[in-house]
Scaffold this motif. Structure first.
Motif, PDB file in Angstrom:
ATOM      1  N   THR A  83       0.725  -1.462   0.109  1.00 42.96           N
ATOM      2  CA  THR A  83      -0.063  -0.112  -0.036  1.00 42.96           C
ATOM      3  C   THR A  83       0.755   1.287   0.032  1.00 42.96           C
ATOM      4  O   THR A  83       2.106   1.298   0.418  1.00 42.96           O
ATOM      5  CB  THR A  83      -0.873   0.113   1.174  1.00 42.96           C
ATOM      6  N   THR A 116       0.411   5.158   1.224  1.00 38.51           N
ATOM      7  CA  THR A 116      -0.158   6.319   2.019  1.00 38.51           C
ATOM      8  C   THR A 116       0.264   7.786   1.816  1.00 38.51           C
ATOM      9  O   THR A 116       1.298   7.843   2.187  1.00 38.51           O
ATOM     10  CB  THR A 116      -0.148   5.829   3.590  1.00 38.51           C
ATOM     11  N   ASP A 117      -0.849   8.418   1.574  1.00 37.09           N
ATOM     12  CA  ASP A 117      -0.708   9.906   1.816  1.00 37.09           C
ATOM     13  C   ASP A 117      -0.908  10.361   3.027  1.00 37.09           C
ATOM     14  O   ASP A 117      -2.199  10.509   3.242  1.00 37.09           O
ATOM     15  CB  ASP A 117      -1.640  10.422   0.440  1.00 37.09           C
ATOM     16  N   THR A 118      -0.028  10.527   3.729  1.00 37.04           N
ATOM     17  CA  THR A 118      -0.456  10.822   5.223  1.00 37.04           C
ATOM     18  C   THR A 118      -0.932  12.405   5.198  1.00 37.04           C
ATOM     19  O   THR A 118      -1.567  12.388   6.276  1.00 37.04           O
ATOM     20  CB  THR A 118       0.983  10.906   6.101  1.00 37.04           C
ATOM     21  N   ALA A 119      -0.545  13.279   4.339  1.00 34.73           N
ATOM     22  CA  ALA A 119      -0.991  14.535   4.479  1.00 34.73           C
ATOM     23  C   ALA A 119      -2.401  14.672   4.196  1.00 34.73           C
ATOM     24  O   ALA A 119      -3.144  15.593   4.927  1.00 34.73           O
ATOM     25  CB  ALA A 119      -0.244  15.380   3.355  1.00 34.73           C
ATOM     26  N   HIS A 120      -2.979  13.852   3.531  1.00 38.51           N
ATOM     27  CA  HIS A 120      -4.384  13.844   3.464  1.00 38.51           C
ATOM     28  C   HIS A 120      -5.121  12.501   4.010  1.00 38.51           C
ATOM     29  O   HIS A 120      -6.418  12.368   3.925  1.00 38.51           O
ATOM     30  CB  HIS A 120      -4.876  13.896   1.774  1.00 38.51           C
ATOM     31  N   ASN A 121      -4.440  11.773   4.517  1.00 33.29           N
ATOM     32  CA  ASN A 121      -4.885  10.557   5.197  1.00 33.29           C
ATOM     33  C   ASN A 121      -5.653   9.437   4.195  1.00 33.29           C
ATOM     34  O   ASN A 121      -6.736   9.362   4.654  1.00 33.29           O
ATOM     35  CB  ASN A 121      -6.028  10.856   6.413  1.00 33.29           C
ATOM     36  N   VAL A 122      -5.036   9.406   3.174  1.00 34.54           N
ATOM     37  CA  VAL A 122      -5.644   8.534   2.298  1.00 34.54           C
ATOM     38  C   VAL A 122      -4.780   7.301   1.771  1.00 34.54           C
ATOM     39  O   VAL A 122      -3.415   7.510   1.571  1.00 34.54           O
ATOM     40  CB  VAL A 122      -5.833   9.401   0.729  1.00 34.54           C
ATOM     41  N   ARG A 123      -5.136   6.128   1.900  1.00 36.02           N
ATOM     42  CA  ARG A 123      -4.322   4.837   1.506  1.00 36.02           C
ATOM     43  C   ARG A 123      -4.559   4.395   0.237  1.00 36.02           C
ATOM     44  O   ARG A 123      -6.060   4.249  -0.045  1.00 36.02           O
ATOM     45  CB  ARG A 123      -4.527   3.724   2.601  1.00 36.02           C
ATOM     46  N   ASP A 175       3.972   7.214   2.580  1.00 40.71           N
ATOM     47  CA  ASP A 175       4.411   5.887   3.025  1.00 40.71           C
ATOM     48  C   ASP A 175       4.354   4.659   2.345  1.00 40.71           C
ATOM     49  O   ASP A 175       2.858   4.488   2.027  1.00 40.71           O
ATOM     50  CB  ASP A 175       3.889   5.704   4.580  1.00 40.71           C
ATOM     51  N   ASN A 226       6.661   0.717   7.996  1.00 38.72           N
ATOM     52  CA  ASN A 226       6.405   1.477   6.928  1.00 38.72           C
ATOM     53  C   ASN A 226       7.663   2.189   6.396  1.00 38.72           C
ATOM     54  O   ASN A 226       8.911   2.254   7.307  1.00 38.72           O
ATOM     55  CB  ASN A 226       5.729   2.656   7.473  1.00 38.72           C
ATOM     56  N   THR A 267       8.702   5.783   4.605  1.00 38.93           N
ATOM     57  CA  THR A 267       8.449   7.163   4.175  1.00 38.93           C
ATOM     58  C   THR A 267       9.512   7.408   2.846  1.00 38.93           C
ATOM     59  O   THR A 267      10.758   7.375   3.160  1.00 38.93           O
ATOM     60  CB  THR A 267       8.581   8.127   5.271  1.00 38.93           C
TER      61      THR A 267
END
Length: 198
Positions: A129, A131-138, A181, A189, A191
């Motif tokens: 997977t 993950t866009d941690t800035a927008h909380n989207v996986r 991530d 994870n 980054t």
């Protein structure tokens, strides 16, 4: 022999000895001076090196390391590239898996994840997977029209010391996202930077 004859003989011997000494000194000093003057022009200058010149390795990103993590049974995941497609619709993560342990690794099936609808997932990177941690989207791995993942498939057991290249393709986060991530089952994870398409 008379005294005069003895003195005359001594004088002749002394003169010969002096002449021999003079010749020997002259012979030694002359060639030495000549040898030193001849060797100087051929000697390398102080800033020159006798070692062979080194050439730079080609810039093909083959040695690039963006992230490196160790998972179960001493398997090392090294991420070597993250490429956003020119269309802006997908991102491809390139990596290697290396068995740094002393035994054959048979746990590849864990990397396929738990989504049973993915065709051939048991020996693939289908469980990866992004993950866009800035927008909380996986983001999950993309699939082809046959239901298979757009990732490395048909992976086999890894022998000790063996390294295999792998990849996984994902939907692209927005262009403003600069890092994501990456996660593969059994690994921590990672980054990694996400560059814009060139």
């Amino acid at each position: 022999m008379t005294v005069r004859a003895i003195l005359r003989a001594a004088a002749v011997l002394g003169a010969g000895s002096l002449a021999l000494t003079a010749c020997t000194t002259s012979d030694n000093s002359g060639p030495r001076a000549d040898r030193s003057s001849e060797s100087r022009p051929g000697a390398p200058a102080p800033d020159q090196s006798s070692a062979p010149a080194q050439t730079a390795a080609p810039d093909d990103n083959s040695g690039r390391v963006l992230a490196q993590v160790t998972g179960r049974d001493s398997i090392v995941l090294t991420i070597t590239g993250v490429e956003r497609a020119a269309s802006g619709k997908s991102v491809t993560v390139s990596a290697t898996l290396k068995n740094t342990g002393a035994k054959v690794f048979f746990g590849i099936s864990a990397y396929g994840g738990t989504d049973a609808s993915i065709k051939g997932r048991m020996h693939s990177l289908a469980g990866a997977t992004l993950t866009d941690t800035a927008h909380n989207v996986r983001y999950n791995v993309l699939r082809d029209t046959a239901g298979g993942c757009l990732c490395s498939t048909a992976l086999r057991a890894l022998k000790p010391g063996e390294t295999v290249p792998v990849f996984a393709q994902f939907p692209a986060p927005p262009a403003s996202v600069r890092s994501v991530d990456f996660q593969l089952p059994t690994f921590p994870n990672s980054t990694i930077p996400l560059e814009t398409a060139r």
